[in-house]
Design an enzyme around this catalytic site. Sequence first.
Site, mmCIF file in Angstrom:
data_model
loop_
_atom_site.group_PDB
_atom_site.id
_atom_site.type_symbol
_atom_site.label_atom_id
_atom_site.label_comp_id
_atom_site.label_asym_id
_atom_site.label_seq_id
_atom_site.Cartn_x
_atom_site.Cartn_y
_atom_site.Cartn_z
ATOM 1 N N THR A 1 0.872 -1.172 0.000
ATOM 2 C CA THR A 1 0.000 0.000 0.000
ATOM 3 C C THR A 1 0.907 1.219 0.000
ATOM 4 O O THR A 1 1.665 1.435 0.941
ATOM 5 C CB THR A 1 -0.926 0.016 1.225
ATOM 6 O OG1 THR A 1 -1.739 -1.163 1.197
ATOM 7 C CG2 THR A 1 -1.823 1.248 1.208
ATOM 8 N N LYS B 1 -7.196 1.219 -2.861
ATOM 9 C CA LYS B 1 -6.797 0.732 -1.536
ATOM 10 C C LYS B 1 -6.944 1.833 -0.489
ATOM 11 O O LYS B 1 -7.317 1.568 0.660
ATOM 12 C CB LYS B 1 -5.353 0.224 -1.577
ATOM 13 C CG LYS B 1 -4.813 -0.270 -0.216
ATOM 14 C CD LYS B 1 -5.627 -1.422 0.353
ATOM 15 C CE LYS B 1 -5.213 -1.805 1.768
ATOM 16 N NZ LYS B 1 -3.902 -2.429 1.870
ATOM 17 N N LYS C 1 0.697 4.410 8.617
ATOM 18 C CA LYS C 1 1.307 4.802 7.335
ATOM 19 C C LYS C 1 0.248 4.948 6.249
ATOM 20 O O LYS C 1 0.217 5.940 5.513
ATOM 21 C CB LYS C 1 2.353 3.757 6.935
ATOM 22 C CG LYS C 1 2.990 3.966 5.567
ATOM 23 C CD LYS C 1 2.340 3.138 4.457
ATOM 24 C CE LYS C 1 2.519 1.646 4.656
ATOM 25 N NZ LYS C 1 1.983 0.846 3.513
#
Length: 291
Positions: free
Chosen positions: A100, A175, A243
């Site tokens: 990701t 995502k 993150k």
Amino acid sequence: MHENNQKIGFIGTGVMGKSMAANLQKAGYPLNIYTRTKVKAKELLELGAKWKDSVAELAKSSDVIITIVGYPKDVKEIYFGNEGILENSKAGTVVIDMTTSKPSLAKEIYEKANSKGIDAMDAPVSGGDIGAKNGSLSIMVGGEKHTFEAILPIFNVLGENIVYQGEAGAGQHTKLANQITIASNMIGVCEAIMYAKKAGLNPETVLKSITAGAAGSFSLSKLAPRMIKNDYAPGFYVKHFIKDMKIALESAQELGLTTPGLALSLELYGELAEKGENDSGTQALIKLFEE
């Protein structure tokens, strides 16, 4: 391309990557492995995977390269530079980043790869450790449609819900939409469990009712039981979710979008990380509510 004839180079054997690589081995694909910590690849090597001493060595000897690492800086490190994937892969290689990461970085990789005759795809996944082990991940794919169709057999080994989303970067954008949804949902799951406890209910019994109704979600059905059992082992690390949320917040701001639910979740997970829970699973958020 004939299924199982391609040599797959795999970089990143963490919580999810190790199971994904193992599934490719079980499906009969020859596997080259490189990871910063060789001991993490021990089981895969025992099953017949070939160890490569560097990213460059792996790139030179693989037809398809799959990467799933920690952060965008890690992606940059392995893709760019003289020792990186793009400088050492032969023309016709397919590179698939399943980390990701930033949509802008996915586009940068695609453009550099394209200039060298390499096909690049961004294909982040959702489903955690369970989905990785079961080969039931959701895979969100960006890149050229013809490349997607050519490597679909590989994706079929790794996941069940595989959707081509569009040009380079589209997989990453999808995502981030996924992580934005989870961010607020995790707060709701924690609040629901605490409410059930305060009301004198058995939270496990409550889950039987609400997971099958309109509130149903992966977080509720898979992570809430772990919360109740005080099981904080990582299916997905707190540090990696932070993150992801930071990237999502940054991308949303670039698009001129306000995301208050995402902002609140990031704030709470930041507080959780400060309490030493960076390497716990995301379900550890319940600890803040129990306090």
